[in-house]
Design an enzyme around this catalytic site. Structure first.
Site, PDB file in Angstrom:
ATOM      1  N   SER A 189     -36.528  15.355  29.604  1.00 42.93           N
ATOM      2  CA  SER A 189     -37.710  15.437  29.671  1.00 42.93           C
ATOM      3  C   SER A 189     -38.532  17.092  28.474  1.00 42.93           C
ATOM      4  O   SER A 189     -37.230  18.114  28.105  1.00 42.93           O
ATOM      5  CB  SER A 189     -38.097  16.471  30.743  1.00 42.93           C
ATOM      6  OG  SER A 189     -38.740  16.656  31.322  1.00 42.93           O
ATOM      7  N   ASN A 192     -40.627  20.079  31.499  1.00 39.78           N
ATOM      8  CA  ASN A 192     -42.299  20.171  30.549  1.00 39.78           C
ATOM      9  C   ASN A 192     -43.650  20.509  31.716  1.00 39.78           C
ATOM     10  O   ASN A 192     -43.393  19.792  32.772  1.00 39.78           O
ATOM     11  CB  ASN A 192     -42.465  18.407  30.621  1.00 39.78           C
ATOM     12  CG  ASN A 192     -43.000  17.882  29.833  1.00 39.78           C
ATOM     13  OD1 ASN A 192     -44.192  18.636  29.388  1.00 39.78           O
ATOM     14  ND2 ASN A 192     -43.444  16.925  29.161  1.00 39.78           N
ATOM     15  N   SER A 242     -45.629  16.640  32.368  1.00 39.98           N
ATOM     16  CA  SER A 242     -43.721  15.331  31.902  1.00 39.98           C
ATOM     17  C   SER A 242     -44.010  14.031  32.944  1.00 39.98           C
ATOM     18  O   SER A 242     -44.916  14.576  33.373  1.00 39.98           O
ATOM     19  CB  SER A 242     -42.582  16.630  33.421  1.00 39.98           C
ATOM     20  OG  SER A 242     -41.578  15.629  33.170  1.00 39.98           O
TER      21      SER A 242
HETATM   22  N1  LIG Z   1     -45.431  17.159  17.923  1.00 42.16           N
HETATM   23  C1  LIG Z   1     -45.602  18.332  18.629  1.00 42.16           C
HETATM   24  N2  LIG Z   1     -46.864  19.340  18.692  1.00 42.16           N
HETATM   25  C2  LIG Z   1     -47.069  20.126  19.022  1.00 42.16           C
HETATM   26  N3  LIG Z   1     -46.420  19.915  20.558  1.00 42.16           N
HETATM   27  C3  LIG Z   1     -45.810  19.399  20.958  1.00 42.16           C
HETATM   28  C4  LIG Z   1     -44.769  18.394  20.143  1.00 42.16           C
HETATM   29  N4  LIG Z   1     -44.239  17.506  20.448  1.00 42.16           N
HETATM   30  C5  LIG Z   1     -44.291  17.854  22.079  1.00 42.16           C
HETATM   31  N5  LIG Z   1     -45.162  19.444  21.730  1.00 42.16           N
HETATM   32  C6  LIG Z   1     -44.920  20.189  22.927  1.00 42.16           C
HETATM   33  O1  LIG Z   1     -44.090  19.642  24.541  1.00 42.16           O
HETATM   34  C7  LIG Z   1     -44.855  19.431  25.353  1.00 42.16           C
HETATM   35  C8  LIG Z   1     -43.543  18.631  26.096  1.00 42.16           C
HETATM   36  O2  LIG Z   1     -44.508  17.271  25.229  1.00 42.16           O
HETATM   37  P1  LIG Z   1     -44.045  15.846  26.025  1.00 42.16           P
HETATM   38  O3  LIG Z   1     -44.920  15.965  26.723  1.00 42.16           O
HETATM   39  O4  LIG Z   1     -44.017  14.691  25.089  1.00 42.16           O
HETATM   40  O5  LIG Z   1     -42.604  15.086  25.980  1.00 42.16           O
HETATM   41  P2  LIG Z   1     -41.708  14.043  27.215  1.00 42.16           P
HETATM   42  O6  LIG Z   1     -40.754  13.982  26.198  1.00 42.16           O
HETATM   43  O7  LIG Z   1     -42.959  13.442  27.131  1.00 42.16           O
HETATM   44  O8  LIG Z   1     -41.627  14.867  28.134  1.00 42.16           O
HETATM   45  P3  LIG Z   1     -41.065  13.840  29.734  1.00 42.16           P
HETATM   46  O9  LIG Z   1     -40.012  12.962  29.467  1.00 42.16           O
HETATM   47  O10 LIG Z   1     -40.841  15.048  30.746  1.00 42.16           O
HETATM   48  O11 LIG Z   1     -42.288  12.581  29.840  1.00 42.16           O
HETATM   49  C9  LIG Z   1     -45.941  19.016  25.137  1.00 42.16           C
HETATM   50  O12 LIG Z   1     -47.191  18.819  26.200  1.00 42.16           O
HETATM   51  C10 LIG Z   1     -46.032  19.967  23.992  1.00 42.16           C
HETATM   52  O13 LIG Z   1     -47.150  21.268  24.563  1.00 42.16           O
HETATM   53 MG   LIG Z   2     -43.762  12.135  28.424  1.00 45.13          MG
END
Ligand SMILES: Nc1ncnc2c1ncn2[C@@H]1O[C@H](COP(=O)(O)OP(=O)(O)OP(=O)(O)O)[C@@H](O)[C@H]1O
Ligand SMILES: [Mg+2]
Length: 1110
Positions: free
Chosen positions: A107, A157, A160
């Site tokens: 996450s 997150n 999330s």
């Molecule tokens: N390539 C990126 N560039 C900039 N910021 C990023 C990038 N990837 C992720 N982030 C930052 O990290 C945060 C968390 O990313 P994301 O929501 O994609 O996580 P996730 O793996 O989907 O988590 P979860 O499993 O909780 O859904 C985003 O809201 C963003 O702020």
């Molecule tokens: Mg996600």
């Protein structure tokens, strides 16, 4: 020229972990960190992309980057998620292979962001057009909607994803998107009613309360204040960097783009509001007489509002919260609910309401985005599923168990597909292959999903079992069934190994997942698996007068009462994961392994332990090892030859044969040991990264040498070019100078030549001229001599001839005289002595006769003014001829006069008189000759205007005319009528006809006029006469000659009057009253265009300027 680049260019660390040397976990982490520190968040393991969450926006997702990675080979540029997306998209479009992109990680590691990047890249590079763009927009806009309802802020997150998402994007044969299908997995619905500390409920609740208009909130019976709602955790309601209000607008807009109708959006919001209201319903205990505890709703206001919102009858819902009806074998038993059960029922309803709403949303979006055509589609699946979740304090529950099970399955598919792909490639390329040992997590999957003794099967069995079922009984069951399993651990199991393990509490079991050990607390397992919603509640919902609610609770329909228990949550999940896995297996996998660099959501921090943990449980090291077990690096022959051809003289700069042979030559030449590489059908396989680095190092050196060579050649070329340029310019300058010098010299010679020539020519010409002149003189002398000679001859001859002629003439004369003498002597006797006079008279007579006859025929006309007269033939007739002319003229004048009438005669007499008076005296006269004397110019007797004047004059008017009376004071004239009768001269006013002066003719002494062409005349009065009192009159008239003539004539014809004197002089005196004024006529140029001007010079002098007589 196209510049071939490679991932190996400008590498920070190593771009592909397969090339890591030496390979160890530390070096792996070190490489990751090094790249992360240099903002290189992507690293490859072969075709797998490791993505580090940068926690800040990097400038590597721009449209320019999209263009850079578009249609480039995977290893051509530095690692990027776009390279993977491009590879997947191209092999889907060009090779017709369905693709799936599996994004895993824990996450907050960036899965959702990665999935969005992939989707946006594909949207950017695939076809364009109105329809296609609409589809793209709908697919992209489904994200904000699902994120609002399915994402929440957690401690890990801020956004999330609390559900698993798999989206199939469908493309046509051209690679244009047609639509998509979204599958959702297990929404974490427990969050609706309770959130762990520091976390929030789903975004949509906060977005609605912050962003909806007052009007909308009033309609939804909501209050903007979060604190009014029990289901909303307050301690972290506001999240840094999250603008709920703005997001609400984005979501509304996205729903509209996706195709939600306005009433659908309203229904959805009503349901969200209803959930919030539901959370506010509270219960209080009430004891009944039979001793049982019953619950009562504390404050019914929220219930009422909720029922109003959903169109539910309040009493029905109230009852559903108080009673539970159990139907078994045609029997219906109603039991009252105590407070705890009532709360359970309330929360269950809220969770169900929300999760069903979420599923409905997914279905509804699918309806909008589904492909319209039935043609065969190519599919790209994007899987963004929750990552492995381990709560360190052992607070892992049913949800984590399910999530981790899902990740376990994904890992399995990852191992299977990666290895299979690897092995398939070796087979395809004809490379000898020995199997590699790797950890297969199938055993863990089996522990969970085995139909006979898997944990999920046990849980289901427990849930379905009659009798008392609790979480503890479930754990007992596990302890007996799974005790021997090598990945299952429990204190109470028969496996004595864990009896003394204090890290393992009694109410927990532990599973050794591929990613690590996870301790699960059994509390809530049974309940969550059952996911029970009392039938009374679902029936109450079904009765709602709200189409969406009715749709969400189909089991509440009394007509379709199904006594069978609904499938458990675990069962459903296992089934959907099974389907998903089957689906993924049919597709070509592409992996994005997301890694979270730190727990603080901070950029630039790389927590070694955290990353190490993720590297371990994601099995990345294994991944590298598997990849390297065969060959660490492979490359198609063409790019390989292109990259290293400069290392061998035979292949540099061009290799004309097949690429493979070129590579073979290259390898032999470089003496790379044969065991270090293998030749595949289209690729060369390099076993050890060392070999690759050796090649790279040689290439780098060679490039330096080449650069030096290029520099050398370039410098040489530049110098030579410069030299040639200088030389060329020098030649040009010299040529120009020579030309100039030669030109100058030539001009000098030319002019000298011309001078010499001219002198020579002059000399020759002069010589010639001299000769010619001499010749001419000679010729002339000859001619002159000849002429003189001829002249002398001719004169001599002439003299001779003249002499001869004279002699002949003399002879003839003498002879004639002699003859005459002889004749006269002979004929004298025959003639009378006067015969000569007669002949003379006869001749004269004859001449005169002829003269008269001739005169008769040439006589001039009878006009007295005809001046013609024939000329006299003989001089002796001169006197006669003049007389005859005069006689003829007098005769014809008489003839002419005899035709005159009396009046005409009088006129001519007057004209004659005028002539006598003025001819040769006044210059005006000649112009008056041709003018007839009209007399009465005013027609005074006929003109009624002068009737009075006419009657005042009793005599016959001889002349009536307008004259100017000259004013002595200024010399100007005043118009006056001038009348002349036989007796008097009358002057009258021109306009009125009033008589101004009447002068009897006898009073006039004389008239004075000038010799000039003017019309001035002065009537001078006799001194002492009656009229003389007023003085003389100085007048001017156009008819001066006529007036004076008539005045003169009257005097001549009247008996008692003297003839009037006419003085013609250019200076005369005029008596004005007492003074005499001299009137002087001068010749000059009168001013103001007047022909004559009169000017008073002084008291005694009036000067009249008259135009010069021509
Ligand atoms: N390539 C990126 N560039 C900039 N910021 C990023 C990038 N990837 C992720 N982030 C930052 O990290 C945060 C968390 O990313 P994301 O929501 O994609 O996580 P996730 O793996 O989907 O988590 P979860 O499993 O909780 O859904 C985003 O809201 C963003 O702020
Ligand atoms: Mg996600």
């Amino acid at each position: 020229m196209e510049v071939k680049t490679s991932l190996l260019d400008n590498m920070i660390g190593v771009g592909d972990m397969v090339l890591l040397e030496p390979l160890s976990e530390d070096s792996f982490l070190e490489n990751l960190q090094k790249r992360f520190d240099h903002n290189e968040i992507y690293t490859y393991i072969g075709s797998v992309v490791i993505s580090m969450n940068p926690y800040r926006s990097l400038p590597i997702f721009t449209p320019d980057k999209v263009e850079e990675y578009r249609n480039r080979n995977f290893y051509e540029l530095s690692p990027h998620i776009y390279a993977l997306a491009d590879e997947a998209y191209r092999s889907l479009r060009d090779q017709d292979k369905d693709q799936c992109i599996l994004i895993t990680g824990e996450s907050g590691a960036g899965k959702t962001e990665a999935s969005k990047l992939v989707m946006s890249y594909v949207a950017a590079v695939c076809g364009k057009g109105q329809e296609v763009n609409k589809v793209k927009e709908q697919l992209l806009q489904s994200n904000p909607v699902l994120e609002a309802f399915g994402n929440a802020k957690t401690v890990r997150n801020d956004n999330s994803s609390r559900f698993g998402k798999y989206m199939d994007i469908e493309f046509d044969f051209k690679g244009d998107p047609l639509g998509g299908v979204i599958s959702n997995y297990l929404l974490e619905k427990s969050r609706v009613v309770k959130q762990p500390r520091g976390e929030r409920n789903f975004h949509v609740f906060y977005q609605l309360l912050s962003g909806a208009s007052d009007d909308t909130l009033r309609k939804l019976k909501l209050d903007r204040d979060f604190s009014k709602y029990n289901y909303l955790s307050l301690d972290s309601a506001a999240v840094n960097g999250l603008d709920d209000a703005a997001n609400f607008r984005t979501v509304r807009n996205a729903m509209q783009i996706v195709g939600f109708m306005e009433d659908e959006v309203q229904s959805v919001l009503e349901l969200v509001a209803a959930v919030l209201k539901l959370g506010n319903i509270e219960f209080k205990p009430e004891s009944r007489c039979n001793g049982t505890d019953e619950s009562r709703i504390k404050d019914k206001n929220d219930l009422k509002e909720m029922c109003e919102l959903l169109g539910i009858e309040q009493s029905v819902l109230e009852r559903a919260f108080s009673y539970r009806t159990v139907e078994a074998k045609m029997e219906k038993v109603s039991t009252t609910l105590n407070v705890a059960q009532a709360y359970y029922a309330r929360d269950a309803l809220a969770k169900n309401l929300y999760s069903r709403l979420f599923s409905w949303l997914v279905t509804r979006i699918n309806e909008s985005i589904k492909a319209q055509t039935k043609t065969r589609h190519k599919v790209m699946g994007v899987l963004d599923i929750y990552g492995f979740e381990i709560f360190e304090d052992g607070d892992n529950s049913f949800e984590q168990f399910i999530i981790n099970y899902c990740n376990e399955k994904l890992q399995q598919i990852f191992i299977e597909l990666t290895l299979r792909e690897e092995q398939e490639e070796y087979v395809r390329e004809g490379i000898e292959w020995t199997n590699i040992e790797y950890f297969n997590n199938a055993i863990i999957c089996d522990l969970i999903e085995n139909n006979q003794n898997g944990i999920l099967a046990m849980l289901d069995e427990e849930c379905l079992r009659p009798g008392t079922v609790t979480d503890e009984t479930f754990l007992d069951k596990l302890n007996t069934v799974c005790a021997e399993h090598q990945h299952f651990e429990s204190r109470l199991s028969k496996n004595s190994k864990f009896l003394t393990d204090h890290s393992l509490p009694h109410n927990c079991f532990r599973i050794q997942h591929y990613a690590g050990k996870v301790l699960y607390r059994v509390e809530g397992f049974v309940d969550k698996n059952n996911d029970l919603l009392y039938r009374d509640l679902s029936q109450a919902m079904y009765k709602a007068n709200h189409s969406l609610i009715k749709q969400l609770f189909p089991e509440g329909n009394p007509a379709k009462v199904n006594l069978k228990r609904p499938p458990t949550a675990g069962f459903q999940f296992r089934a959907s994961v099974g389907t998903l896995m089957k689906n993924l297996q049919t597709k070509n996998p592409n992996y994005i392994r997301c890694i979270k660099p730190n727990d603080k959501k901070a950029s630039h921090i790389f927590t070694d332990s955290l990353v190490r943990h993720q590297v371990r449980y994601l099995g990345l090291m294994e991944n590298v090892r598997v990849r390297r077990a065969g060959y660490a690096f492979r490359q198609a022959y063409e790019p390989c030859l292109e990259r290293y051809k400069m290392l061998c003289k035979r292949t540099w700069p061009h290799w004309r044969g097949p690429a493979r042979e070129g590579v073979e030559v290259l390898m032999t030449d470089l003496q790379v040991p044969a065991e270090e590489f293998s030749y595949g059908r289209s690729k060369i396989f390099i076993r050890n990264p060392r070999t690759l680095f050796f090649l790279e190092e040689r290439r780098r050196q060679c490039l330096e040498d080449l650069a030096t060579l290029i520099q050398k050649i370039y410098r040489g070329w530049k110098c030579r070019t410069q030299f040639l340029l200088l030389k060329k310019s020098q030649v040009t300058v010299a040529a120009w100078y020579r030309r100039y010098a030669q030109q100058k010299k030539y001009k000098r010679i030319k002019s000298a030549t011309t001078v010499v020539q001219s002198y020579t020519r002059g000399w020759q010409a002069r010589k010639l001229l001299r000769e010619l002149k001499y010749q001419k003189r000679c010729e002339e002398a000859v001619t002159t001599i000849a002429a003189f000679w001829h002249g002398t001859q001719a004169r001599r001859e002439l003299r001779r001839l003249k002499e001869e002629a004279r002699r002949k003439h003399a002879v003839a004369v003498i002879w004639a005289y002699w003859q005459g003498l002889k004749v006269r002597r002979e004929y004298r006797k025959f003639f009378r002595a006067n015969a000569g006079k007669k002949i003379y008279d006869f001749t004269i007579q004859r001449i005169i006769q002829k003269y008269f006859l001739n005169l008769k025929s040439t006589m001039p006309s009878m006009s007295p003014i005809d001046k013609n007269w024939p000329t006299r033939p003989y001089l002796f007739l001169d006197g006669v001829h003049t007389d005859l002319r005069r006689i003829f003229h007098l005769w014809r004048c008489k003839k002419y006069r005899s035709q005159f009438t009396e009046e005409k005669k009088a006129v001519y007499e007057e004209k004659l008189e005028a002539s006598e008076i003025f001819k040769d005296k006044k210059a005006l006269y000649p112009s008056s000759v041709s003018q007839p004397f009209k007399g009465d110019y005013l027609e005074i007797s006929k003109n009624p205007k002068y009737q009075k004047l006419n009657s005042a004059v009793d005599e016959k008017v001889l002349l009536a005319d307008v004259v100017n009376k000259i004013n002595r004071a200024n010399g100007k004239g005043t118009a006056r009528i001038f009348l002349l009768t036989k007796k008097s001269v009358v002057l009258a006013d021109q306009k009125t006809g009033q008589v101004k002066a009447s002068v009897p003719l006898p009073d006039l002494s004389s008239v004075s006029v000038s010799t000039q062409t003017d019309g001035f005349f002065a009537l001078r009065l006799k001194e002492g006469s009656a009229s003389a009192v007023k003085g003389d009159f100085l007048l001017s008239s156009e008819h001066l000659i006529e007036i004076i003539t008539k005045l003169h004539r009257v005097g001549a014809t009247t008996a008692d009057m003297e003839q009037l004197n006419v003085d013609i002089s250019d200076e005369f005196l005029v008596q004005f009253k007492q003074d005499k004024v001299c009137v002087k006529f001068i010749q000059g140029v009168p001013k103001n265009g007047n022909s004559v001007s009169c000017k008073r010079k002084n008291n005694r002098l009036l000067e009249v300027s008259v135009p010069t007589t021509p």
